[in-house]
Design a protein around this motif. Structure first.
Motif, PDB file in Angstrom:
ATOM      1  N   GLN A  45      35.993  39.419  52.629  1.00  0.00           N
ATOM      2  CA  GLN A  45      36.275  38.358  51.670  1.00  0.00           C
ATOM      3  C   GLN A  45      37.705  38.477  51.137  1.00  0.00           C
ATOM      4  O   GLN A  45      38.250  39.583  51.010  1.00  0.00           O
ATOM      5  N   TRP A  46      38.295  37.323  50.842  1.00  0.00           N
ATOM      6  CA  TRP A  46      39.637  37.309  50.272  1.00  0.00           C
ATOM      7  C   TRP A  46      39.519  37.344  48.747  1.00  0.00           C
ATOM      8  O   TRP A  46      38.913  36.453  48.149  1.00  0.00           O
ATOM      9  N   PRO A  47      40.078  38.384  48.095  1.00  0.00           N
ATOM     10  CA  PRO A  47      39.899  38.526  46.647  1.00  0.00           C
ATOM     11  C   PRO A  47      40.494  37.367  45.853  1.00  0.00           C
ATOM     12  O   PRO A  47      39.969  37.008  44.787  1.00  0.00           O
ATOM     13  N   GLY A  48      41.584  36.794  46.352  1.00  0.00           N
ATOM     14  CA  GLY A  48      42.183  35.670  45.652  1.00  0.00           C
ATOM     15  C   GLY A  48      41.234  34.496  45.534  1.00  0.00           C
ATOM     16  O   GLY A  48      41.219  33.791  44.511  1.00  0.00           O
ATOM     17  N   SER A  49      40.429  34.264  46.556  1.00  0.00           N
ATOM     18  CA  SER A  49      39.469  33.157  46.543  1.00  0.00           C
ATOM     19  C   SER A  49      38.240  33.498  45.717  1.00  0.00           C
ATOM     20  O   SER A  49      37.618  32.613  45.122  1.00  0.00           O
ATOM     21  N   TYR A  50      37.858  34.771  45.684  1.00  0.00           N
ATOM     22  CA  TYR A  50      36.734  35.177  44.842  1.00  0.00           C
ATOM     23  C   TYR A  50      37.076  34.954  43.374  1.00  0.00           C
ATOM     24  O   TYR A  50      36.237  34.488  42.594  1.00  0.00           O
ATOM     25  N   CYS A  51      38.326  35.272  43.025  1.00  0.00           N
ATOM     26  CA  CYS A  51      38.725  35.166  41.617  1.00  0.00           C
ATOM     27  C   CYS A  51      39.137  33.758  41.223  1.00  0.00           C
ATOM     28  O   CYS A  51      39.032  33.388  40.047  1.00  0.00           O
ATOM     29  N   ASP A  52      39.630  32.976  42.191  1.00  0.00           N
ATOM     30  CA  ASP A  52      40.122  31.636  41.881  1.00  0.00           C
ATOM     31  C   ASP A  52      38.988  30.616  41.926  1.00  0.00           C
ATOM     32  O   ASP A  52      38.982  29.681  42.715  1.00  0.00           O
ATOM     33  N   THR A  53      38.013  30.809  41.063  1.00  0.00           N
ATOM     34  CA  THR A  53      36.879  29.890  40.931  1.00  0.00           C
ATOM     35  C   THR A  53      36.631  29.640  39.450  1.00  0.00           C
ATOM     36  O   THR A  53      37.228  30.295  38.589  1.00  0.00           O
ATOM     37  N   SER A  54      35.752  28.723  39.154  1.00  0.00           N
ATOM     38  CA  SER A  54      35.455  28.398  37.749  1.00  0.00           C
ATOM     39  C   SER A  54      34.844  29.582  37.009  1.00  0.00           C
ATOM     40  O   SER A  54      34.979  29.708  35.789  1.00  0.00           O
ATOM     41  N   SER A  55      34.179  30.504  37.741  1.00  0.00           N
ATOM     42  CA  SER A  55      33.562  31.660  37.096  1.00  0.00           C
ATOM     43  C   SER A  55      34.494  32.863  37.027  1.00  0.00           C
ATOM     44  O   SER A  55      34.183  33.856  36.377  1.00  0.00           O
ATOM     45  N   SER A  56      35.641  32.787  37.717  1.00  0.00           N
ATOM     46  CA  SER A  56      36.645  33.842  37.712  1.00  0.00           C
ATOM     47  C   SER A  56      36.066  35.167  38.241  1.00  0.00           C
ATOM     48  O   SER A  56      35.092  35.166  38.997  1.00  0.00           O
ATOM     49  N   CYS A  57      36.656  36.295  37.862  1.00  0.00           N
ATOM     50  CA  CYS A  57      36.204  37.594  38.365  1.00  0.00           C
ATOM     51  C   CYS A  57      36.594  38.675  37.379  1.00  0.00           C
ATOM     52  O   CYS A  57      37.296  38.431  36.399  1.00  0.00           O
ATOM     53  N   CYS A  58      36.139  39.882  37.654  1.00  0.00           N
ATOM     54  CA  CYS A  58      36.521  41.054  36.868  1.00  0.00           C
ATOM     55  C   CYS A  58      36.985  42.142  37.827  1.00  0.00           C
ATOM     56  O   CYS A  58      36.292  42.434  38.808  1.00  0.00           O
ATOM     57  N   TYR A  59      38.137  42.730  37.553  1.00  0.00           N
ATOM     58  CA  TYR A  59      38.636  43.801  38.413  1.00  0.00           C
ATOM     59  C   TYR A  59      37.741  45.030  38.277  1.00  0.00           C
ATOM     60  O   TYR A  59      37.143  45.270  37.212  1.00  0.00           O
ATOM     61  N   PRO A  60      37.663  45.830  39.328  1.00  0.00           N
ATOM     62  CA  PRO A  60      36.874  47.073  39.260  1.00  0.00           C
ATOM     63  C   PRO A  60      37.418  48.012  38.188  1.00  0.00           C
ATOM     64  O   PRO A  60      38.570  47.875  37.738  1.00  0.00           O
ATOM     65  N   THR A  61      36.620  48.973  37.795  1.00  0.00           N
ATOM     66  CA  THR A  61      37.052  49.949  36.794  1.00  0.00           C
ATOM     67  C   THR A  61      38.200  50.804  37.317  1.00  0.00           C
ATOM     68  O   THR A  61      38.903  51.445  36.537  1.00  0.00           O
ATOM     69  N   THR A  62      38.401  50.798  38.637  1.00  0.00           N
ATOM     70  CA  THR A  62      39.496  51.565  39.233  1.00  0.00           C
ATOM     71  C   THR A  62      40.814  50.796  39.216  1.00  0.00           C
ATOM     72  O   THR A  62      41.842  51.320  39.618  1.00  0.00           O
ATOM     73  N   GLY A  63      40.787  49.536  38.778  1.00  0.00           N
ATOM     74  CA  GLY A  63      42.007  48.743  38.700  1.00  0.00           C
ATOM     75  C   GLY A  63      42.021  47.586  39.675  1.00  0.00           C
ATOM     76  O   GLY A  63      41.070  47.384  40.443  1.00  0.00           O
ATOM     77  N   LYS A  64      43.101  46.808  39.652  1.00  0.00           N
ATOM     78  CA  LYS A  64      43.210  45.647  40.531  1.00  0.00           C
ATOM     79  C   LYS A  64      43.248  46.089  41.987  1.00  0.00           C
ATOM     80  O   LYS A  64      44.033  46.969  42.359  1.00  0.00           O
TER      81      LYS A  64
END
Length: 237
Positions: A45-64
């Motif tokens: 999966q492409w992380p930019g597309s996972y995050c670029d949605t109406s629900s957005s995303c949260c980075y892992p506890t290890t960082g971006k």
């Protein structure tokens, strides 16, 4: 009367035993069939597309995470498009089984779901739903290690970049994306799109087909639903 009643009881007991045996055999056959499959989808999966949605995303506890495709899963599949699921509830995910590769999983198989996590819940879901259906071939460690090995062996972002297709929020031809990926991988993957927060079609996931040895790339027997238009965005991350 006593003898007849006894014989009748024995007959009913025998009939019940046959029914019980038949039910047990059916359950065993169903379980055996659930363990069999034809190939894997290795899904990135492409992380930019996972995050670029109406629900957005949260980075892992290890960082971006890195700006690269990450592992979504290694999924057993049937040639007809179906797939086995949650095949063995008696073999739940055990983090201790992958403790030596946990840092690699956090890098290549990270979770962007909210709230932020270390990835354990994501890996638990993937093993319980998909990995248990391959447990006749792979231990938990071997299953996750195989996915990591596959990720190390492919470079879809490099293949796209070589064709001038970059995660720069630009719009690209779906055909050009498919051709670049086919050239890079040696096989045509399934390309899946999603909608960004503004409703635009964007590149989201790649379905790379792999033989049941979990290492050999193959031509896909069947492709997933694409959801892509003729032109798609490749969002930055």
């Amino acid at each position: 009367m006593g003898i007849a009643a006894t014989d009748g009881a024995k007959g009913m007991q025998s009939q019940f035993s046959h029914l019980l045996m038949g039910a047990c055999m059916s359950m065993l056959l169903a379980h055996a069939n659930a363990q069999g499959f034809d190939f894997f989808y290795f899904v990135l999966q492409w992380p930019g597309s996972y995050c670029d949605t109406s629900s957005s995303c949260c980075y892992p506890t290890t960082g971006k995470p890195a700006s690269d495709f990450s592992i979504h899963g290694l999924w057993p599949n049937y040639n007809n498009g179906g797939y086995p699921s949650s095949c063995d509830p008696n073999n739940p995910f055990d983090i201790s089984q992958v403790s030596d590769i946990e840092s690699q999983l956090q890098t290549s198989w990270d979770s962007l779901s909210c709230p932020s996590s270390d990835g354990t819940s994501f890996w638990t879901h993937e093993w319980d739903k998909h990995g248990t259906c391959a447990e006749s071939l792979f231990s938990q460690h071997a299953y996750f290690q195989s996915a990591l090995n596959l990720r190390s062996s492919v470079n879809p972002l490099g293949g796209l970049s070589a064709a001038g297709i970059n995660p720069d929020d630009g719009a690209y031809s779906l055909t050009a994306i498919q051709n670049a990926l086919t050239s890079s991988l040696g096989h045509t993957p399934g390309v899946q799109c999603s909608s960004d927060a503004s409703g635009n079609n964007q590149l989201y996931q790649l379905y790379i087909c792999v033989a049941t040895d979990a290492s050999t790339l193959i031509d896909c027997p069947v492709f997933p639903t694409s959801g892509c238009s003729s032109t798609v965005l490749f969002p930055s991350f």
